[in-house]
Design a protein around this motif. Structure first.
Motif, mmCIF file in Angstrom:
data_model
loop_
_atom_site.group_PDB
_atom_site.id
_atom_site.type_symbol
_atom_site.label_atom_id
_atom_site.label_comp_id
_atom_site.label_asym_id
_atom_site.label_seq_id
_atom_site.Cartn_x
_atom_site.Cartn_y
_atom_site.Cartn_z
ATOM 1 N N ASN A 82 -8.865 -4.679 3.993
ATOM 2 C CA ASN A 82 -8.409 -4.630 2.602
ATOM 3 C C ASN A 82 -7.303 -5.667 2.455
ATOM 4 O OD1 ASN A 82 -7.103 -4.090 0.179
ATOM 5 N ND2 ASN A 82 -7.389 -1.885 0.351
ATOM 6 N N THR A 83 -7.566 -6.714 1.681
ATOM 7 C CA THR A 83 -6.629 -7.832 1.557
ATOM 8 C C THR A 83 -5.797 -7.779 0.269
ATOM 9 O OG1 THR A 83 -8.306 -9.189 0.478
ATOM 10 C CG2 THR A 83 -8.161 -9.328 2.881
ATOM 11 N N THR A 84 -5.863 -6.680 -0.452
ATOM 12 C CA THR A 84 -5.169 -6.575 -1.741
ATOM 13 C C THR A 84 -3.687 -6.909 -1.608
ATOM 14 O OG1 THR A 84 -6.737 -4.905 -2.477
ATOM 15 C CG2 THR A 84 -4.653 -5.041 -3.677
ATOM 16 N N SER A 85 -2.998 -6.306 -0.668
ATOM 17 C CA SER A 85 -1.554 -6.537 -0.519
ATOM 18 C C SER A 85 -1.254 -7.951 -0.047
ATOM 19 C CB SER A 85 -0.942 -5.510 0.433
ATOM 20 O OG SER A 85 -1.023 -4.224 -0.134
ATOM 21 N N PRO B 37 0.826 -1.209 0.000
ATOM 22 C CA PRO B 37 0.000 0.000 0.000
ATOM 23 C C PRO B 37 0.858 1.256 0.000
ATOM 24 C CG PRO B 37 -0.202 -1.209 2.081
ATOM 25 C CD PRO B 37 0.684 -2.006 1.197
ATOM 26 N N ALA C 293 -4.351 -5.501 7.173
ATOM 27 C CA ALA C 293 -5.591 -6.058 6.611
ATOM 28 C C ALA C 293 -6.633 -6.277 7.705
ATOM 29 C CB ALA C 293 -5.298 -7.361 5.874
ATOM 30 N N ALA D 265 -15.867 -8.033 5.932
ATOM 31 C CA ALA D 265 -16.159 -6.733 5.311
ATOM 32 C C ALA D 265 -17.503 -6.768 4.577
ATOM 33 C CB ALA D 265 -15.049 -6.351 4.335
ATOM 34 N N GLU E 248 -12.420 -10.718 3.991
ATOM 35 C CA GLU E 248 -13.318 -10.207 2.953
ATOM 36 C C GLU E 248 -14.777 -10.500 3.316
ATOM 37 O OE1 GLU E 248 -11.546 -12.264 -0.328
ATOM 38 O OE2 GLU E 248 -9.892 -10.828 -0.473
ATOM 39 N N THR F 62 -8.060 -2.701 8.253
ATOM 40 C CA THR F 62 -8.726 -2.062 7.109
ATOM 41 C C THR F 62 -9.689 -2.981 6.380
ATOM 42 O OG1 THR F 62 -6.988 -2.713 5.554
ATOM 43 C CG2 THR F 62 -6.700 -0.597 6.717
#
Length: 193
Positions: A89-92, A53, A84, A114, A111, A87
């Motif tokens: 947010n698991t993209t990384s 990120p 993660a 979320a 995910e 946030t």
């Protein structure tokens, strides 16, 4: 003998005189050049494209194909997991793992959390002990012990009943990393926590 010695003296005297003439020519005053000589530009190394990120980029040492680089990557991945959790947010996490079942399961759980409009409180993981990674060609075995805080799923800041898990400490965990030459980084292919 006399002729030989006389010839030697004449030859030596001739060399001294020739040397004096050469040195005298170098001692004349000359104006300094007003321009500097040009040199070829020093080769530049291209900066690696950033990974991770924007507010938490992967450190350069984690992008080295060395045991120290593998260790730095492992520590960075744990921080990516902690991010993660906060946030969701698991993209990384997904970008830095490849075929890692445990990584994929953890990412899927976050995910799902979320998608339900829930959040996570706690759960931060930290490495409490580790041994030097063992390199095997393009792979590295990492061994470490981790401690994880208790973790609670919440909605609107309130804990969800039955969704609190105690903290834990595990020993002998670790994983396997593989070097990704295209991106100049390690990726996690197995995580045993």
């Amino acid at each position: 003998m006399r002729d030989l010695r006389g010839g030697l003296i004449r030859t030596t005297l001739g060399c001294v005189l020739a040397g004096t003439v050469l040195l005298t020519g170098c001692s004349e005053r000359q104006e300094a050049s007003t321009t500097l000589p040009t040199t070829a530009a020093a080769p530049t190394t291209e900066a690696l494209p950033p990974l991770g990120p924007a507010d938490m980029p992967m450190p350069d040492e984690a992008r080295e194909q060395t045991a120290q680089g593998a260790q730095a990557f492992t520590e960075y991945y744990v921080e990516i997991y902690n991010r993660a959790l906060r946030t969701l947010n698991t993209t990384s996490m997904r970008e830095l793992s490849q075929g890692c079942e445990a990584c994929d399961q953890l990412a899927e759980q976050l995910e799902l959390t979320a998608s339900r409009g829930e959040a996570i409180a706690g759960g931060e993981m930290r490495i409490v002990a580790s041994t030097a990674p063992h390199l095997r060609g393009l792979e590295a075995d990492v061994v470490f012990d981790v401690a994880q805080e208790s973790i609670t799923a919440t909605v609107g800041g309130e804990p969800i009943e039955g969704r609190t898990y105690p903290g834990s400490q595990s020993t002998g965990g670790g994983g396997v990393l593989r070097w990704d030459d295209d991106r100049s980084t390690w990726v996690l292919i197995q995580w045993n926590v």
